[in-house]
Design an enzyme around this catalytic site. Structure first.
Site, PDB file in Angstrom:
ATOM      1  CB  CYS A  23       6.099  -6.260  -5.843  1.00  0.00           C
ATOM      2  SG  CYS A  23       4.897  -4.973  -5.722  1.00  0.00           S
TER       3      CYS A  23
ATOM      4  NE  ARG B 190      -3.308  -1.688  -7.744  1.00  0.00           N
ATOM      5  CZ  ARG B 190      -2.278  -0.899  -8.092  1.00  0.00           C
ATOM      6  NH1 ARG B 190      -2.474   0.412  -8.190  1.00  0.00           N
ATOM      7  NH2 ARG B 190      -1.098  -1.409  -8.326  1.00  0.00           N
TER       8      ARG B 190
ATOM      9  CD  GLN C 114       0.381  -2.718 -12.092  1.00  0.00           C
ATOM     10  OE1 GLN C 114       0.734  -3.722 -11.506  1.00  0.00           O
ATOM     11  NE2 GLN C 114       0.532  -1.512 -11.584  1.00  0.00           N
TER      12      GLN C 114
ATOM     13  CG  ASP D 256       4.480  -4.480 -12.310  1.00  0.00           C
ATOM     14  OD1 ASP D 256       5.265  -3.522 -12.236  1.00  0.00           O
ATOM     15  OD2 ASP D 256       3.903  -4.975 -11.324  1.00  0.00           O
TER      16      ASP D 256
ATOM     17  CG  HIS E 156       9.035  -5.745  -9.545  1.00  0.00           C
ATOM     18  ND1 HIS E 156       7.938  -6.443  -9.986  1.00  0.00           N
ATOM     19  CD2 HIS E 156       8.561  -4.720  -8.800  1.00  0.00           C
ATOM     20  CE1 HIS E 156       6.841  -5.863  -9.505  1.00  0.00           C
ATOM     21  NE2 HIS E 156       7.193  -4.819  -8.789  1.00  0.00           N
TER      22      HIS E 156
ATOM     23  CE  LYS F  22       5.065   9.048  -7.144  1.00  0.00           C
ATOM     24  NZ  LYS F  22       3.670   8.678  -7.329  1.00  0.00           N
TER      25      LYS F  22
ATOM     26  CG  HIS G 143       8.041  -1.212  -7.671  1.00  0.00           C
ATOM     27  ND1 HIS G 143       7.131  -2.182  -7.366  1.00  0.00           N
ATOM     28  CD2 HIS G 143       8.711  -0.955  -6.531  1.00  0.00           C
ATOM     29  CE1 HIS G 143       7.233  -2.487  -6.087  1.00  0.00           C
ATOM     30  NE2 HIS G 143       8.192  -1.767  -5.553  1.00  0.00           N
TER      31      HIS G 143
END
Length: 634
Positions: A339, A368, A386, A388, A390, A469, A515
């Site tokens: 992000c 991570r 990911q 991913d 946004h 979410k 997200h």
RNA sequence: GCCGACGUAGCUCAGCUGGUAGAGCAACGCACUCGUAAUGCGUAGGUCAGGGGUUCGAGUCCCCUCGUCGGCUCCA
């Protein structure tokens, strides 16, 4: 004798003598039902067979065919295991022992650290208790009586403490063991047809890592041996599909002690599958108005301070220092999320309402430092990529954007043959933002699901601290569920990074930020796919779609020519050119789960053909090279 | 991170109560040139995860570290 009337599930009424129990009712209906009866349901609440009925009750007899039956059985099996443990280890203190999916467990503290061998002795003792057909006897006590009864049992006393004043406290006794329990139970231990103790584990008391760790035994229990065998077979099937095992056999990826835990290395075939999925998804995203971006893997610590990761996510991040000369040292952090990068791109210029919604996506590799106990093959890695994205948008755009994401989730999962369910997670206790923001956002998510006519469950209080979410859970080929896609509203980052856009009225407003991932992590999704397909990828995903198998050396030339033409046509193909009998090559291709084997011998060389063997169908006859390429590439 | 189990050749595994490492597959070599799931013979391959300790002697016992597995916790 006075009678009472009760209502049965089919709507009929049955008269029984006053004081009759559930079992009496079952007997009155028929001796076979009485024999099969395990418990009752009165006005929807489960009760024991000994429960006394009152006039006007709606009663259902629970038998081994009822949906609730297995959990009664398993809960009862947990009690039997506890008794076995208590007789073998009299000092035992018990925690909780519920039924769970496919079985049960019990947490307890004893002086000895059990080993897997000890489970046999406990099983033996359980078999004995079961063969004695001991009744489960219920009694009701006051809180004080219960407290006294569990003198010396600190965990049980703690549970008693928490029962609200005035609530009925019940205990169940079978044999020498009495347990605090709401019930109900099956009538006697003999109804437990088949069970097995599965594994030994440690578990914190009440799941709290500040509190003592107890020992836990997991077991499974069924009405019949046949059901138990089927369950064990299901477990073996899952083991056969284990992505770590198949990943090795199919040469997809490896893990190395020297590299570090949770850091998979993709071999050519694994990389190929991942890239195929990514390229396919990329095209779908382009089609849906997404912009692809690429952001760095490391940032100066300042970014992580702004984002809040420095303060709140530090222990999960890889930070390091770089000597920048002249005694200056700079902190950098490797990204655990994408992000901040996407936000920096957003903030690079003034954003107009006309630019929204802005859909930014990236196959972003993040790191991570997960706790050492949780890393697991590809399913839980420390470095992963990911899919991913946004979406920056206005309040009004939230619901339509979420609907678009749900459509994508549906499309993508359909391609892989997954069914799925959706769950909406609401505001947790520790969270930021106003009630109103939460309400607007949570309703936005629910509206999107409802407008699409999708069912969903609510996970109360399970949202992220920064917003509600939707989580998507897949069901794979053998019925297991996996969490993959997630759609989250974020109140935090727009605030922290002071994000704005220009409205139509030429004022500044804060955008909403969503997200979302569709596959989740590529690693995890690949792991799920391997297990879902048991390693046999469909043709479009197979790293090698066809192998050419020359029968003898004199067929190598034709084999090569076939390979070249297929490659040009876009088929992923290999030639097995080693000097081995054809059947050996076929065995190898079958083990590698290659969809097509192309046998070429004298006849094929002669006619410029290939003899096609389909992995599951076997020999499907000869065809020309172009015809085969068409079949694969379609 | 916590509890427990485990870590022997590239892979799968054997190695009883401590006496100085073994099989199958794979690899490599030679022979076989084959019609739909594993050809034969031979060769090579291990500081028994790493480190420390106990012992005359450790793959085997003890401790630490790393990794793997099953749980718990975590998954801002």
């Amino acid at each position: 004798m006075p009678e009472i009337a009760v209502r049965l599930p089919d709507g009929s009424e049955k008269h029984v003598p006053e004081g009759a129990t559930v079992l009496d009712l079952a007997s009155a209906i028929g001796p076979r039902l009485a024999q099969a009866a395990l418990a009752g349901k009165v006005d929807g609440d489960e009760v024991d067979l000994e429960h006394t009925l009152t006039d006007g009750d709606t009663v259902e007899i629970v038998t081994d065919r009822s949906p609730e039956a297995l959990h009664l059985l398993r809960h009862s099996a947990a009690h039997v295991m506890a008794e076995a443990i208590k007789t073998l280890y009299p000092e035992a203190n018990f925690g909780v022992g519920p039924d769970i999916e496919d079985g049960f467990y019990y947490d307890f503290r004893i002086d000895k650290q059990l080993t897997p061998d000890d489970l046999e002795a406990i099983e033996e003792r359980m078999r004995q208790i079961i063969s004695e057909e001991r009744p489960f006897e219920r009694s009701e006590l006051t809180k004080l009586e219960a407290w006294d009864l569990f003198e010396g049992d600190p965990f049980k006393q703690e549970l008693i403490e928490e029962i609200p004043e005035g609530d009925t406290i019940s205990v169940y006794r079978e044999g020498v063991f009495t347990d605090l329990c709401r019930g109900p139970h099956i009538p006697h231990t003999g109804k437990i047809g088949a069970f097995k103790l599965m594994k030994l584990a440690g578990a914190y008391w009440r799941g709290d890592n500040e509190r003592p760790m107890l020992q836990r035994i997991y077991g499974t229990a069924w009405f019949t041996q046949k059901e138990l065998d089927a369950y064990l077979e299901r477990i073996s099937e899952a083991e056969r599909r284990d992505h770590r095992k198949l990943g090795k056999e199919l040469d997809l990826f490896s893990l190395h002690e020297e590299a570090g835990a949770g850091l998979p290395l993709y071999h050519p075939k694994g990389a190929r599958v991942l890239r195929i999925i990514q390229e396919w998804l990329r095209q779908e995203l382009y089609r849906r108005g997404y912009d692809e971006v690429i952001t760095p893997h490391v940032y100066k610590a300042d970014v992580w301070k702004t984002s809040g990761h420095w303060d709140n996510y530090r222990e999960n991040m890889y930070f390091f220092q770089v000597d920048e000369g002249e005694g200056k040292v700079a902190d950098y952090g490797i990204k655990p999320m994408n992000c901040p990068g996407h936000i920096m791109i957003y903030k690079n210029d003034i954003v107009s309402y006309r630019d929204l919604p802005w859909r930014m996506f990236e196959f972003g590799t993040v790191y991570r430092h997960e706790l050492s106990g949780v890393v697991h093959g590809l399913m839980r890695a420390r470095g992963f990529t990911q899919d991913d994205a946004h979406i920056f948008c206005t309040a009004e755009q939230v619901t339509p954007e979420v609907m678009k994401m749900l459509e994508l989730v549906d499309y993508v999962n359909g391609e892989f043959g997954f069914e799925y369910t959706a769950e909406v997670s609401t505001r947790p206790e520790k969270s930021m933002g106003s009630d109103e923001m939460w309400e607007v956002a949570t309703n936005g998510l629910k509206d999107a699901l409802e407008q699409r006519g999708q069912e969903y469950e609510i996970n109360e209080g399970d949202g992220a601290f920064y917003g509600p979410k939707i989580d998507i859970k897949l069901r794979d080929a053998i019925g297991r569920t996996w969490q993959t896609a997630t759609i989250q509203v974020d109140f935090n980052n727009p605030e922290r990074f002071d994000m704005t856009y220009r409205t139509a009225e030429n004022t500044e407003a804060q955008p909403f930020m969503l997200h979302r991932t569709i596959l989740g992590s590529m690693e995890r999704f690949l792991g799920i796919l391997i297990e879902h397909y048991a390693g046999a990828f469909p043709v479009w995903l197979a790293p090698v779609q066809a192998v050419v198998i020359p029968i003898a050396d004199r067929h190598l030339e034709h084999a090569e020519s076939v390979r070249e033409r297929l490659e040009v046509a876009g088929v992923r193909v290999e030639v097995y050119e080693e000097q081995e009998p054809m059947r050996v090559k076929i065995a190898k291709a079958q083990q590698q789960k290659v969809p097509y084997m192309l046998v070429v011998g004298d006849k094929e060389a002669e006619g410029d053909l290939v003899a096609v063997r389909e992995r599951t169908e076997g020999d499907i006859g000869q065809m020309g090279v172009a015809e085969f390429a068409e079949k694969v590439v379609g």
